[in-house]
Scaffold this active site. Structure first.
Site, PDB file in Angstrom:
ATOM      1  N   ARG A 328       0.878  -1.215   0.019  1.00  0.00           N
ATOM      2  CA  ARG A 328       0.018   0.058   0.054  1.00  0.00           C
ATOM      3  C   ARG A 328       0.912   1.416  -0.055  1.00  0.00           C
ATOM      4  O   ARG A 328       0.378   2.297  -0.884  1.00  0.00           O
ATOM      5  CB  ARG A 328      -1.174  -0.178   1.159  1.00  0.00           C
ATOM      6  CG  ARG A 328      -2.142  -1.181   0.962  1.00  0.00           C
ATOM      7  CD  ARG A 328      -3.159  -1.075   1.879  1.00  0.00           C
ATOM      8  NE  ARG A 328      -4.223  -0.058   1.821  1.00  0.00           N
ATOM      9  CZ  ARG A 328      -4.016   1.030   2.107  1.00  0.00           C
ATOM     10  NH1 ARG A 328      -3.455   1.354   3.162  1.00  0.00           N
ATOM     11  NH2 ARG A 328      -4.780   1.996   1.519  1.00  0.00           N
ATOM     12  N   TYR A 332      -0.146   3.491  -2.982  1.00  0.00           N
ATOM     13  CA  TYR A 332      -1.088   4.565  -2.704  1.00  0.00           C
ATOM     14  C   TYR A 332      -0.388   5.700  -2.060  1.00  0.00           C
ATOM     15  O   TYR A 332      -1.172   6.345  -1.581  1.00  0.00           O
ATOM     16  CB  TYR A 332      -2.377   4.150  -2.037  1.00  0.00           C
ATOM     17  CG  TYR A 332      -2.989   2.951  -2.468  1.00  0.00           C
ATOM     18  CD1 TYR A 332      -3.503   2.765  -3.840  1.00  0.00           C
ATOM     19  CD2 TYR A 332      -3.027   1.666  -1.852  1.00  0.00           C
ATOM     20  CE1 TYR A 332      -4.116   1.767  -4.199  1.00  0.00           C
ATOM     21  CE2 TYR A 332      -3.608   0.729  -2.329  1.00  0.00           C
ATOM     22  CZ  TYR A 332      -4.314   0.461  -3.399  1.00  0.00           C
ATOM     23  OH  TYR A 332      -4.800  -0.675  -3.674  1.00  0.00           O
ATOM     24  N   CYS A 359      14.225  -5.336  -3.507  1.00  0.00           N
ATOM     25  CA  CYS A 359      14.862  -4.660  -4.840  1.00  0.00           C
ATOM     26  C   CYS A 359      14.461  -3.707  -5.420  1.00  0.00           C
ATOM     27  O   CYS A 359      14.060  -3.696  -6.710  1.00  0.00           O
ATOM     28  CB  CYS A 359      15.687  -5.778  -5.656  1.00  0.00           C
ATOM     29  SG  CYS A 359      17.123  -6.219  -5.117  1.00  0.00           S
TER      30      CYS A 359
END
Ligand SMILES: Cc1ncc(COP(=O)(O)O)c(C=O)c1O
Ligand SMILES: N[C@@H](CCCC[NH3+])C(=O)O
Length: 441
Positions: A328, A332, A359
């Site tokens: 998240r 976002y 990575c």
């Protein structure tokens, strides 16, 4: 530090959830670990039911299982008597395997496959939330072929789009979901489904967004659907039995978030329902929260590994997970709060940024977090990770998805086992031709 649900700091200065010391949980189950506060989940569900009871309306609370769906979670939802929203054969399969009553399940999605429709019909789910004309005719045909009638809700795009702090009214809504209200698409869908032999329309659905902090968008959506219901009654004699207003009720991830109490959302909707259906029997009102049921009940425990200081710029502390178990922040720019679970009483003394171990430069979980002086080996608890974390977790960099435990009254039950290295290659195959005796160049 905001302690949610049953969380507290115990005598040892450790974070405790559901009566379980998180330092011990980390030792017993390893890290990263999703810890779910079972009592908090149950009380969030009951808060919706209670809020609706007070309105005197007929209602149903569904749980949007996309937020967090496992066998144990489905069982818990069943025990609490809620409905269950699924959006794929995988979510449906999990629910059925958990013994969830199919008649309380309804199926969402903008591109249900023929196989998914058949599966729903076969097991006798309660409703399909029909999203578009392709699905309407496909479901009708398949229900007729099976000699059954599928009960449906029509998903509408009401032209209300809500975001965290406000809502906008859009005209012809540009969305992949649902029948558009403004252009009259939804009327055509009502007519077609009333004519269809394999379909029985029960009402309408809408979902105006997620992480919403005010009631105005929901009020407007109800007004629009009430008007639609009245228009359809007048035009086709269609009685709307169900109005599903969707989910999207906000939660408090961090200090700036100010969600309304559950009751405020529900009573606002109820007021609009009573006004919109004055003089006629109001439909059964449904909501389908996901995030606000499980979000604040989840905490992820990470072990801190390496620490890197960029002089004069920033101190990075890296944890043993990252964007694979919580995508998240990367997706976002979502912000989270966290604290040291093993030294929870100590006041903050430095500002660090929490990096994942993947990575990707963008694999950062939290920027600028105040913590006591962090040492390698400390246990970091990130709060509010119950929704859209486990369910959106992935194996990027071939990391194993973490385990999930339910904690309650001092008991910790493993509900999802940590993936093993073997799990990672379980579905891999090496083509036979690669075993050819000719040496590789
Ligand atoms: C149709 C539908 N219902 C319910 C939800 C659950 O939303 P939330 O988790 O914000 O309550 C979603 C996701 O936004 C959704 O798309
Ligand atoms: N997955 C999103 C929300 C989308 C909900 C599904 N419609 C999140 O984590 O906030």
């Amino acid at each position: 530090m905001q302690l949610r649900g049953t969380s507290r700091i115990n005598e040892r200065g450790h974070l405790e959830i559901g009566g379980c010391d998180t330092v011990e949980l980390a030792e017993q189950f390893g890290t990263p670990l999703y810890v779910m506060d079972e009592q908090m989940i149950r009380s969030r569900m009951r808060a919706y039911v209670e809020a609706f009871r007070k309105t005197g309306l007929r209602f149903r609370v569904g749980y949007a299982s996309k937020a967090f769906n496992t066998l144990a979670m489905c069982r818990l939802v069943a025990e609490e008597g809620l409905y269950l929203d699924v959006v794929s054969d995988g979510e449906l399969y999990t629910a059925l395997k958990a013994g969830f009553p199919p008649e309380r399940i309804y199926f969402h999605g903008n591109n249900k496959t023929p196989e998914e429709l058949d599966m729903g019909l076969e097991v006798g789910i309660g409703w399909f939330v029909v999203d578009n004309f392709t699905e309407l005719s496909m479901l009708d045909a398949r229900a007729c072929k099976k000699g059954t009638i599928a009960r449906i809700l029509l998903r509408t795009t009401p032209g209300v789009e809500a975001h965290t702090h406000n809502y906008i009214q859009t005209g012809q809504e540009d969305s992949k979901f649902g029948f558009d209200l403004a252009s009259g698409q939804v009327h055509k869908a009502v007519r077609l489904s009333l004519e269809a032999e394999g379909l029985e329309p029960d009402g309408f659905h809408c979902h105006i967004g997620s992480q919403i902090f005010e009631a105005d968008g929901f009020r407007l959506a109800v007004r629009k659907l009430a008007k639609l219901a009245e228009d359809c009654r007048a035009a086709y004699g269609f009685r709307t039995r169900v109005l599903n207003i969707g989910g999207g009720f906000g939660i408090r991830y961090s200090g700036e978030d100010r969600p309304l109490p559950t009751e405020a959302y529900i009573s606002a909707m109820a007021e609009e329902i009573r006004t919109g259906f004055a003089g006629v029997q109001p439909p059964e009102v449904w909501v389908e929260p996901g995030r606000s049921i499980v979000g604040e009940a989840g905490t992820t425990l990470y072990r801190i590994g390496t620490i890197k200081e960029v002089p004069g710029i920033r101190k990075y502390v890296a944890v043993d997970g990252g964007m694979n178990d919580n995508p998240r922040p990367a997706l976002y720019q979502a912000s989270y709060e966290a604290y040291l679970a093993n030294r929870a009483k100590e006041p903050p003394s430095e500002t660090v940024s929490v990096a994942g171990k993947l990575c990707e430069t963008g694999d950062m979980l939290i920027w600028d977090l105040d913590l006591p002086r962090v040492e390698s080996g400390d246990l970091l608890a990130v709060s509010c990770t119950g929704a859209y974390n486990y369910s959106m977790a992935n194996n990027y960099n071939r990391l194993r998805r973490p385990a999930v435990v339910f904690v309650r009254d001092g008991r910790a039950d493993l509900v999802v086992q940590r993936e093993s290295l073997e799990d990672l290659i379980r579905n891999d195959r090496i083509p036979e031709r690669m075993f050819s005796p000719e040496p590789m160049e």
